[in-house]
Enzyme design. Sequence first.
Site, short mmCIF file in Angstrom:
data_model
loop_
_atom_site.label_atom_id
_atom_site.label_comp_id
_atom_site.label_asym_id
_atom_site.label_seq_id
_atom_site.Cartn_x
_atom_site.Cartn_y
_atom_site.Cartn_z
N LYS A 1 -0.54 -6.58 3.68
CA LYS A 1 0.12 -5.53 4.46
C LYS A 1 1.25 -4.81 3.73
O LYS A 1 2.16 -4.27 4.34
CB LYS A 1 0.65 -6.07 5.82
CG LYS A 1 -0.30 -6.94 6.60
CD LYS A 1 -1.70 -6.46 6.61
CE LYS A 1 -1.89 -5.16 7.39
NZ LYS A 1 -3.30 -4.68 7.22
N HIS B 1 -4.33 -11.34 -3.50
CA HIS B 1 -3.08 -11.71 -2.81
C HIS B 1 -2.53 -13.02 -3.38
O HIS B 1 -1.61 -13.60 -2.80
CB HIS B 1 -3.33 -11.91 -1.31
CG HIS B 1 -3.67 -10.67 -0.56
ND1 HIS B 1 -3.03 -9.48 -0.74
CD2 HIS B 1 -4.57 -10.45 0.43
CE1 HIS B 1 -3.54 -8.57 0.08
NE2 HIS B 1 -4.48 -9.13 0.80
N SER C 1 3.70 -5.16 10.39
CA SER C 1 2.33 -4.74 10.10
C SER C 1 1.38 -5.92 10.24
O SER C 1 0.29 -5.82 10.80
CB SER C 1 2.27 -4.14 8.70
OG SER C 1 0.97 -3.72 8.39
P1 A3P Z 1 1.29 -0.35 9.01
O1 A3P Z 1 0.62 -1.48 9.71
O2 A3P Z 1 2.79 -0.46 9.03
O3 A3P Z 1 0.82 0.98 9.52
P2 A3P Z 1 -2.57 -3.29 3.26
O4 A3P Z 1 -3.43 -2.22 2.72
O5 A3P Z 1 -1.87 -4.08 2.20
O6 A3P Z 1 -3.29 -4.13 4.25
O7 A3P Z 1 -1.36 -2.57 4.02
C1 A3P Z 1 -1.58 -1.90 5.23
C2 A3P Z 1 -0.38 -1.03 5.57
O8 A3P Z 1 -0.34 0.10 4.68
C3 A3P Z 1 -0.46 -0.48 6.97
O9 A3P Z 1 0.89 -0.40 7.47
C4 A3P Z 1 -1.07 0.89 6.71
O10 A3P Z 1 -0.87 1.82 7.74
C5 A3P Z 1 -0.34 1.29 5.44
N1 A3P Z 1 -1.03 2.37 4.71
C6 A3P Z 1 -2.33 2.44 4.37
N2 A3P Z 1 -2.61 3.59 3.75
C7 A3P Z 1 -1.46 4.28 3.69
C8 A3P Z 1 -1.10 5.57 3.16
N3 A3P Z 1 -2.00 6.36 2.58
N4 A3P Z 1 0.20 5.96 3.27
C9 A3P Z 1 1.11 5.16 3.87
N5 A3P Z 1 0.83 3.94 4.38
C10 A3P Z 1 -0.44 3.51 4.30
#
Ligand code: A3P
Length: 280
Positions: A42, A89, A119
């Site tokens: 996340k 991870h 998140s």
């Molecule tokens: P939130 O849950 O706060 O919205 P991961 O890819 O490591 O699982 O992380 C997911 C988080 O990155 C989520 O946060 C998601 O919305 C955010 N995220 C994914 N793509 C993004 C982008 N292009 N710009 C900003 N945040 C992004």
Amino acid sequence: EEELIHMFKGIPFTTRSSPELLKSLETFHAREDDLLLVSYPKSGTHWLAGVITKLYSTQVTLTSPIEFGDLSKLEELNKLSSKRIIPTHLDYNMLPPNFKKKKCKMIYIARNPKDTAVSMYHYYRDNPNLPTVDTWTAFFDLFLKGDVVCGSWFDHFLSWEEHENDKNILFLFYEEMKKDLPKTVKEIVLFLGLNISDSDIQDICKKSSFSQMKSDTEKENSDPSHTVCTLTSNRKLIFRKGTVGDWKNHFTPKQNQRFEEIFNEKMKLSKMAKNLTFEF
Ligand code: A3P
């Protein structure tokens, strides 16, 4: 419910990472041109992967996380003839030693752990592969104890920060990407030794915005479980809000105080702690 999680070397993994695979990583054969995308869950893994895959004009393959799957994973990765971009991870200590020996390039993306916790909380709630959590209060405690998949955020970050001076590792921050994506992309381009024009960089940034990535993912009809994160069952769950500071909508003042106490204690020797706590 307990079957969803198993422990390996003291760290909770989902059963989608088989113990046999985790064991065999010890002897994994890395290639010099492998690129690792490293994160605590996340932290913006999909965002980073989205950017990186747009940088190459040659054939590259974005694989699923190295720790995801069973023993057949090793052969699957072995068979790939193109450059491999491999998400993970894993904390530094559990990373296959061969990646370190070959000095493979690695990019670590970190995010303010308060927003990471929020998140992850939503992700636990929406994701059938993860144990049930009833309330934010309950999850908050689990997160601080490191009693969540991939273990303690602090241990993860610190295990990697110890290697901040390694020339083959680049550290990136979610908050900096939000503030100035082109700047981060230029850092990545330099680190990878690529040659990309400013206007192409602008274009890549546009295509990597939250709204663009979200709508692209909703439109695509490829298998949504093909993912760069071991926890993901459905890629469409990834694009939730994509903002900095959502923790303020979840943390009580008391939780914030407790979090800060623990953060300051655990991170007292960390030079990069300040990069994580930007206020906008
Ligand atoms: P939130 O849950 O706060 O919205 P991961 O890819 O490591 O699982 O992380 C997911 C988080 O990155 C989520 O946060 C998601 O919305 C955010 N995220 C994914 N793509 C993004 C982008 N292009 N710009 C900003 N945040 C992004």
